[in-house]
Design an enzyme around this catalytic site. Structure first.
Site, PDB file in Angstrom:
ATOM      1  N   ARG A  71      50.986  38.907  41.021  1.00 58.91           N
ATOM      2  CA  ARG A  71      51.684  38.754  42.289  1.00 58.91           C
ATOM      3  C   ARG A  71      51.342  37.479  42.952  1.00 58.91           C
ATOM      4  O   ARG A  71      50.498  36.731  42.242  1.00 58.91           O
ATOM      5  CB  ARG A  71      51.540  39.769  43.360  1.00 58.91           C
ATOM      6  CG  ARG A  71      50.228  39.894  43.693  1.00 58.91           C
ATOM      7  CD  ARG A  71      49.774  40.561  45.100  1.00 58.91           C
ATOM      8  NE  ARG A  71      48.689  40.259  45.505  1.00 58.91           N
ATOM      9  CZ  ARG A  71      47.321  41.077  44.986  1.00 58.91           C
ATOM     10  NH1 ARG A  71      47.522  41.948  44.123  1.00 58.91           N
ATOM     11  NH2 ARG A  71      46.339  40.620  45.679  1.00 58.91           N
ATOM     12  N   HIS A 101      36.077  44.471  51.226  1.00 61.62           N
ATOM     13  CA  HIS A 101      37.326  44.046  50.334  1.00 61.62           C
ATOM     14  C   HIS A 101      38.414  43.578  50.887  1.00 61.62           C
ATOM     15  O   HIS A 101      39.525  43.191  50.183  1.00 61.62           O
ATOM     16  CB  HIS A 101      37.649  45.394  49.262  1.00 61.62           C
ATOM     17  CG  HIS A 101      36.207  45.956  48.506  1.00 61.62           C
ATOM     18  ND1 HIS A 101      35.764  45.191  47.612  1.00 61.62           N
ATOM     19  CD2 HIS A 101      35.587  46.920  48.941  1.00 61.62           C
ATOM     20  CE1 HIS A 101      34.804  45.997  47.343  1.00 61.62           C
ATOM     21  NE2 HIS A 101      34.788  46.887  48.053  1.00 61.62           N
TER      22      HIS A 101
HETATM   23  C1  MV4 Z   1      31.939  44.029  40.752  1.00 57.40           C
HETATM   24  C2  MV4 Z   1      30.772  43.529  41.596  1.00 57.40           C
HETATM   25  C3  MV4 Z   1      29.798  43.181  40.994  1.00 57.40           C
HETATM   26  N1  MV4 Z   1      29.332  43.729  39.487  1.00 57.40           N
HETATM   27  N2  MV4 Z   1      31.718  44.373  39.049  1.00 57.40           N
HETATM   28  C4  MV4 Z   1      35.203  44.544  44.004  1.00 57.40           C
HETATM   29  C5  MV4 Z   1      36.695  44.979  43.868  1.00 57.40           C
HETATM   30  C6  MV4 Z   1      36.962  44.890  42.508  1.00 57.40           C
HETATM   31  N3  MV4 Z   1      38.297  43.932  42.547  1.00 57.40           N
HETATM   32  C7  MV4 Z   1      35.630  44.396  41.717  1.00 57.40           C
HETATM   33  N4  MV4 Z   1      34.474  44.221  42.803  1.00 57.40           N
HETATM   34  C8  MV4 Z   1      33.479  43.908  42.425  1.00 57.40           C
HETATM   35  N5  MV4 Z   1      33.112  44.095  41.054  1.00 57.40           N
HETATM   36  C9  MV4 Z   1      30.420  44.116  38.878  1.00 57.40           C
HETATM   37  N6  MV4 Z   1      30.282  44.501  37.640  1.00 57.40           N
HETATM   38  C10 MV4 Z   1      31.027  43.373  42.936  1.00 57.40           C
HETATM   39  C11 MV4 Z   1      32.378  43.516  43.230  1.00 57.40           C
HETATM   40  C12 MV4 Z   1      32.545  43.218  44.595  1.00 57.40           C
HETATM   41  C13 MV4 Z   1      33.425  42.289  44.915  1.00 57.40           C
HETATM   42  C14 MV4 Z   1      34.034  41.321  44.275  1.00 57.40           C
HETATM   43  C15 MV4 Z   1      35.072  40.371  44.634  1.00 57.40           C
HETATM   44  C16 MV4 Z   1      34.841  40.060  46.198  1.00 57.40           C
HETATM   45  C17 MV4 Z   1      34.206  40.805  46.992  1.00 57.40           C
HETATM   46  C18 MV4 Z   1      33.563  41.834  46.494  1.00 57.40           C
HETATM   47  C19 MV4 Z   1      32.951  42.883  47.357  1.00 57.40           C
HETATM   48  C20 MV4 Z   1      32.061  43.558  46.922  1.00 57.40           C
HETATM   49  C21 MV4 Z   1      32.129  44.014  45.440  1.00 57.40           C
END
Ligand code: MV4
Length: 488
Positions: A291, A234
């Site tokens: 931000r 992340h």
């Molecule tokens: C998700 C997802 C897959 N499906 N939601 C990661 C942190 C938070 N901001 C939301 N995130 C995610 N939400 C659903 N329904 C996968 C992620 C996610 C991710 C999102 C953006 C950038 C990197 C990521 C790495 C792992 C998981």
């Protein structure tokens, strides 16, 4: 606005002060005892020490920051990113103290700080969202029913979450109870709020975010997207603008949706709306960051807009001068976050002294940094040393310039993510644009960096040996004139 205090450190404090100075505004730095010699302290017109190195005793002490503002007659506070930047209580305290918070109003920060409140706020604004529920859930049977309805895999998320904390993927009903309990306990200990909810898990998404600007007179615009899929744990490492997968139509749709999200919370200032883009290029609203983001420079490069200047103008109550229809994307920008982390050892923080530090000097290269040779990277804060930004007329140019710039960047004393940048720029999946948020997991092989470095070292050794042999040849004293001093 005559004097701005920057409640931050490092590269972002410097970057904000540069725009303020350009606008003829005086700057005040605050710093911890670990940052006495830091460039942001020397750059500012005035500087005040907040306290000991730990942020909880310095950069996060709200009342102290406000006290400094009163003492030095500061009229605006720029919070940068991290620290107090998304703290609604702080924004309120600043407002109550009669100082301008350069950012959104407290209620917008508060709404977007809670994923469930954010979903609720945008509900009537026609924003695509991942199938799931919009309220906190504690009942396991109810969770099972919902999961069965939306279909596995599902994702349990913490409402107060950030950085992936409290997030759990559930592949089948048998795992649900345990993962739900884990998510709740993790969210409770990390955020003091155990509210979790359920969404359909998008398995291979790209992370695309839209930059928005909103003034206090109801005008909101978007400045296109940033692609931030190259991340690990992340933490973003490589970002770019524009994304190579958006069509003009999808870009316009996502931009319009981002503007509606901003309007849903009466947003003011610079903000970022995050979306997931699935394999079929459908987009879903994730959350809004209230931000200025770390990766804002790639947007500045392709639009020619100084986002900090816009933040300050908006905070002064000015009307946005930029019209949506006047904005266009010119060229392509890449950003590599240079972290004091070892890409060969699971990106473990690698702090210490920067014994050598020299930035690249090439046309189209921008370095936003906050360190100099001889400085220590403190253990107390984020280990990001710099952002290396390249700009070209197209993506290929930006990538090739990034490789050159990484080669010219000389950092000794600590391991950094620079070699990881080269790895990404050389990788077929990245070059072709065929990647998602799993890039590091799927494609990153540290051994290949080790092999490349070994090859380079061997080449250097061979070259060195050759130079040595040449020098030896030149220095050889002819036998005939050999001195016999020893024998005298
Ligand atoms: C998700 C997802 C897959 N499906 N939601 C990661 C942190 C938070 N901001 C939301 N995130 C995610 N939400 C659903 N329904 C996968 C992620 C996610 C991710 C999102 C953006 C950038 C990197 C990521 C790495 C792992 C998981």
């Amino acid at each position: 606005m005559k004097k701005i205090l920057v409640a931050n450190r490092g590269e972002i404090a410097l970057r904000v002060m540069r725009s303020a100075q350009k606008m003829g505004i005086k700057t005040v730095a605050v710093y911890s005892e670990a940052d006495r010699q830091a460039p942001h302290v020397r750059f500012a017109d005035e500087a005040v020490c907040l306290g000991p190195p730990p942020s909880a005793q310095s950069y996060l002490v709200m009342d102290k920051v406000i006290e400094v503002c009163h003492e030095l007659e500061v009229d605006g506070i720029h919070p940068g990113y991290g620290f107090l930047s998304e703290n609604a209580t702080f924004a309120q305290k600043v407002e109550d103290a009669g100082i301008t918070f350069i950012g959104p109003r407290p209620h917008a920060i508060e709404i977007m700080g809670s994923k469930l409140a954010a979903k609720e706020a945008v509900k009537s604004y026609d924003i695509p969202m991942v199938p799931g529920i919009e309220e906190a859930i504690t009942d396991v049977q109810k969770a099972k029913d919902i999961a069965a309805e939306i279909g596995y895999p599902i994702l349990i998320k913490a409402s107060a979450g950030g950085g992936g904390k409290g997030m759990r993927v559930v592949n089948a009903e048998g795992e649900l109870e345990e993962q739900m309990n884990r998510a709740i306990s993790e969210a409770t200990s990390a955020f003091g709020d155990g509210s979790v909810f359920i969404e359909k898990y998008v398995t291979s998404p790209r992370h695309i975010e839209i930059q928005v600007l909103a003034d206090t007179h109801g005008h909101t615009i978007h400045l296109f997207e940033r692609e931030c899929s190259i991340q690990r744990r992340h933490q973003k490492v490589v970002e770019e603008a524009p994304s190579c997968v958006l069509t003009p139509q999808l870009r316009a749709e996502m931009g319009a949706a981002a503007v509606r999200v901003a309007q849903a919370c009466d947003y003011v200032g610079a903000g970022t709306v995050e979306f997931l883009l699935d394999a079929d290029h459908r987009f879903y609203f994730l959350e809004m960051n209230t931000r200025l983001q770390v990766e804002h420079p790639v947007t500045e490069m392709i639009t020619g807009v100084d986002l900090v200047e816009q933040q300050i103008r908006i905070a002064r109550g000015e009307h946005l001068q930029i019209l949506q229809e006047h904005l266009q994307i010119t060229g392509h920008a890449l950003e590599l976050r240079v972290y004091a982390e070892d890409p060969m050892d699971n990106f473990l923080p690698n702090v210490g002294e920067l014994t050598q530090y020299e930035i690249p000097t090439l046309d189209g290269v921008r370095v936003d940094d906050g360190y100099e040779a001889g400085m220590e990277i403190p253990i107390y804060y984020d280990p990001m040393i710099a952002k290396l930004i390249t700009y070209g007329t197209n993506r290929e140019e930006a990538i090739s310039l990034m490789k050159k710039a990484i080669n010219q960047y000389k950092i000794e004393g600590i391991r950094t993510t620079l070699p990881f940048g080269t790895y990404v720029c050389d990788h077929d999946a990245f070059i072709s644009g065929d990647f998602d948020t799993h890039f590091v997991k799927n494609h990153y092989q540290p051994e290949q960096i080790a092999a490349a470095e070994k090859q380079e070292a061997e080449a250097a050794a061979i070259f060195g040996k050759f130079i040595f042999a040449q020098a030896e040849e030149k220095l050889k004293v002819p036998t005939s004139t050999q001195s016999n001093w020893k024998n005298r």
